[in-house]
Write a protein that holds these residues in place. Structure first.
Motif, short mmCIF file in Angstrom:
data_model
loop_
_atom_site.label_atom_id
_atom_site.label_comp_id
_atom_site.label_asym_id
_atom_site.label_seq_id
_atom_site.Cartn_x
_atom_site.Cartn_y
_atom_site.Cartn_z
N VAL A 73 -7.36 10.19 1.63
CA VAL A 73 -8.14 8.99 1.93
C VAL A 73 -7.31 7.74 1.73
CG1 VAL A 73 -10.08 7.56 1.13
CG2 VAL A 73 -10.40 10.01 1.49
N ARG A 74 -6.48 7.69 0.67
CA ARG A 74 -5.65 6.52 0.43
C ARG A 74 -4.66 6.32 1.57
NH1 ARG A 74 -5.72 7.93 -5.07
NH2 ARG A 74 -3.68 8.95 -4.97
N ILE A 75 -4.07 7.42 2.05
CA ILE A 75 -3.13 7.33 3.17
C ILE A 75 -3.85 6.80 4.41
CG2 ILE A 75 -1.73 8.68 4.78
CD1 ILE A 75 -1.04 10.52 2.39
N ARG A 76 -5.03 7.32 4.68
CA ARG A 76 -5.78 6.89 5.86
C ARG A 76 -6.19 5.42 5.77
NH1 ARG A 76 -9.49 12.40 6.63
NH2 ARG A 76 -8.06 13.41 8.14
N MET A 77 -6.60 4.99 4.59
CA MET A 77 -7.00 3.58 4.44
C MET A 77 -5.80 2.66 4.60
SD MET A 77 -10.25 3.69 4.14
CE MET A 77 -10.13 5.14 5.22
N LEU A 117 0.82 -1.21 0.00
CA LEU A 117 0.00 0.00 0.00
C LEU A 117 0.85 1.26 0.00
CD1 LEU A 117 -2.73 -1.15 2.51
CD2 LEU A 117 -3.07 -0.67 0.10
N GLU A 118 1.93 1.23 0.79
CA GLU A 118 2.82 2.38 0.81
C GLU A 118 3.43 2.61 -0.57
OE1 GLU A 118 5.58 1.44 3.85
OE2 GLU A 118 4.17 1.87 5.49
N SER A 119 3.74 1.52 -1.25
CA SER A 119 4.30 1.64 -2.60
C SER A 119 3.30 2.29 -3.55
CB SER A 119 4.70 0.26 -3.14
OG SER A 119 5.71 -0.30 -2.33
N ILE A 157 -10.44 2.50 15.24
CA ILE A 157 -9.53 2.63 14.11
C ILE A 157 -9.92 3.82 13.25
CG2 ILE A 157 -8.76 1.53 11.96
CD1 ILE A 157 -8.97 -1.17 13.39
N ALA A 158 -11.23 3.98 13.04
CA ALA A 158 -11.71 5.13 12.26
C ALA A 158 -11.23 6.44 12.87
CB ALA A 158 -13.23 5.10 12.18
N GLU A 159 -11.36 6.55 14.18
CA GLU A 159 -10.93 7.78 14.86
C GLU A 159 -9.41 7.96 14.78
OE1 GLU A 159 -12.38 7.47 18.83
OE2 GLU A 159 -14.49 7.79 18.27
N ARG A 160 -8.68 6.86 14.89
CA ARG A 160 -7.21 6.95 14.87
C ARG A 160 -6.67 7.41 13.52
NH1 ARG A 160 -4.40 2.09 18.42
NH2 ARG A 160 -5.81 2.16 20.21
N VAL A 161 -7.40 7.10 12.45
CA VAL A 161 -6.92 7.51 11.13
C VAL A 161 -7.56 8.81 10.66
CG1 VAL A 161 -6.37 5.14 10.48
CG2 VAL A 161 -8.60 6.10 9.85
N GLY A 162 -8.33 9.46 11.56
CA GLY A 162 -8.86 10.78 11.23
C GLY A 162 -10.24 10.82 10.63
N VAL A 163 -10.98 9.69 10.65
CA VAL A 163 -12.35 9.67 10.14
C VAL A 163 -13.28 9.58 11.35
CG1 VAL A 163 -14.01 8.55 8.60
CG2 VAL A 163 -11.57 8.51 8.05
N ARG A 164 -13.96 10.66 11.66
CA ARG A 164 -14.74 10.70 12.90
C ARG A 164 -16.03 9.88 12.84
NH1 ARG A 164 -10.13 11.88 14.65
NH2 ARG A 164 -9.32 13.90 13.97
#
Length: 273
Positions: free
Chosen positions: A211-215, A146-148, A232-239
């Motif tokens: 969004v790709r970074i958060r996913m 995913l990072e790639s 997990i949603a909260e930790r990646v910035g999706v409230r």
């Protein structure tokens, strides 16, 4: 094989225990000693999975032995051999976390049965640890992939200094409420100009890259079964956890819960749309 050390101050008992069919039952008899001090030294030098010990022994009794041994070997399982009248010792053993008891006079079948139960527990723990390790290894592979993908879509090294810096900040501040307006103020660019520059340099718009970074970060967290999906949603910035689920399914074709199940079974896929 499960290793076992036996400690008992009665020679007849030790002799009887030594001839039990340990290897046939999947055990390795790592030592047979007559007191707690000898047992402790053996545990320290060789280690062991199970300690089968008499409660009452001279010098260091079984309870003291258990307390000392588990300081250095917290995973050690202890089965106590005790007499009917030693109730106070048995209660203390329960408080310390004994794995089993065998009453005197000792019955070979009863002893082996208790050891089998503890062996099953150890085997189960090992399987769970192996499964967790396998999940972590798969997660590393998925995260690398995913990072790639993210870097291929938006590599700071191939962008102008401003957009490259913004993408780097997105990768470290993804849990915050990031907007292009925020970065336009930070870097003193008009929002419209920065929008066009970002699209030109990355090939995509700001929201899609974020969004790709958060996913991608969410995939890493889903391997830990102790973290709830809404956390997990909260930790990646999706409230909004419901919206998080929609985003995740749009990207990977499955919900976060389904992905976690597939990950645990080794069938997870992380194909970008």
């Amino acid at each position: 094989m499960i290793s076992i050390i036996i400690a008992d101050d009665e020679p007849i008992t030790r002799q009887g225990l030594s001839i039990l069919p340990w290897e046939e039952e999947g055990f390795v008899l790592a030592g047979l000693v007559s007191n707690g001090l000898e047992a402790l030294e053996l545990i320290r030098s060789r280690g062991s999975d199970i300690l089968l010990t008499d409660i009452r022994m001279p010098g260091m009794n079984g309870l003291e032995l258990m307390e000392c041994a588990r300081i250095e070997h917290p995973q050690l399982k202890v089965i106590f051999i005790t007499a009917y009248h030693q109730l106070e010792y048995a209660l203390k053993a329960i408080q310390l976390g004994a794995s089993g008891f065998v009453l005197k006079p000792t019955d070979p079948d009863e002893i082996m049965n208790e050891c089998r139960k503890v062996k099953e527990s150890i085997d189960g723990e090992r399987e769970r640890k192996k499964a967790a390790k396998d999940i972590q290894e798969r997660l590393k592979e998925y995260q690398y992939m995913l990072e790639s993908k993210v870097k291929a879509d938006a590599s700071p090294g191939r962008m102008s200094g401003v957009v490259g810096n913004i993408v780097r900040e997105m990768e470290t501040r993804y849990m915050e409420d990031l907007t292009l307006q925020l970065f336009s103020q930070q870097y003193h660019f008009h929002p419209d100009y920065l929008t066009r520059l970002f699209k030109k340099e990355t090939g995509d718009n700001f929201v899609n890259v974020l969004v790709r970074i958060r996913m991608q970060k969410a995939v890493g967290l889903l391997g830990d079964g102790s973290i709830k999906v809404y956390e997990i949603a909260e930790r990646v910035g999706v409230r909004d956890s419901r919206y998080f689920g929609q985003l995740f399914k749009k990207h990977y074709g499955v919900t976060p819960h389904e992905f976690r199940k597939r990950l645990q079974s080794g069938q997870a896929e992380t194909e970008e749309p």
